[in-house]
Design a protein around this motif. Structure first.
Motif, PDB file in Angstrom:
ATOM      1  N   UNK A  38       0.830  -1.208   0.000  1.00  0.00           N
ATOM      2  CA  UNK A  38       0.000   0.000   0.000  1.00  0.00           C
ATOM      3  C   UNK A  38       0.864   1.257   0.000  1.00  0.00           C
ATOM      4  N   UNK A  39       2.002   1.214   0.688  1.00  0.00           N
ATOM      5  CA  UNK A  39       2.905   2.372   0.717  1.00  0.00           C
ATOM      6  C   UNK A  39       3.495   2.635  -0.667  1.00  0.00           C
ATOM      7  N   UNK A  40       3.829   1.578  -1.385  1.00  0.00           N
ATOM      8  CA  UNK A  40       4.336   1.742  -2.753  1.00  0.00           C
ATOM      9  C   UNK A  40       3.257   2.353  -3.647  1.00  0.00           C
ATOM     10  N   UNK A  41       2.016   1.913  -3.473  1.00  0.00           N
ATOM     11  CA  UNK A  41       0.910   2.477  -4.246  1.00  0.00           C
ATOM     12  C   UNK A  41       0.745   3.962  -3.931  1.00  0.00           C
ATOM     13  N   UNK A  42       0.882   4.331  -2.673  1.00  0.00           N
ATOM     14  CA  UNK A  42       0.771   5.742  -2.298  1.00  0.00           C
ATOM     15  C   UNK A  42       1.913   6.570  -2.877  1.00  0.00           C
ATOM     16  N   UNK A  43       3.103   6.000  -2.939  1.00  0.00           N
ATOM     17  CA  UNK A  43       4.225   6.708  -3.553  1.00  0.00           C
ATOM     18  C   UNK A  43       3.959   6.933  -5.040  1.00  0.00           C
TER      19      UNK A  43
END
Length: 88
Positions: A38-43
């Motif tokens: 999810x953090x990669x998607x937010x980045x």
């Protein structure tokens, strides 16, 4: 339009903070892997907002590559965790 970008970046920042909390407090390894995904998607979403704000399309292949690497990495990590838990 600047207000829209500011609101979107604020919401992405809040979402990133919540994901980091899940990453640090996640009781299981799979929770942490899902939080990293999810953090990669937010980045990627934040970088897409940057591309839209500055109207610079030169970073779009980079966005696709980071999204693909994030997906492949999290899928591989989940398979490894699943395999390790099956052998217990």
């Amino acid at each position: 339009m600047t207000i829209v970008f500011a609101v979107v970046l604020g919401m992405l920042g809040l979402a990133a903070a919540l994901v980091i909390v899940r990453l640090l407090l996640g009781p299981e390894t799979l929770d942490r892997i899902a939080a990293l995904d999810a953090f990669v998607v937010l980045i990627v979403a934040g970088a897409a907002v940057y591309v839209a704000y500055y109207e610079d399309g030169s970073n779009i292949p980079l966005l696709a590559a980071v999204a693909l690497v994030g997906f492949v990495g999290s899928a591989t990590a989940m398979r490894l965790v699943e395999r390790r838990e099956r052998h217990r």
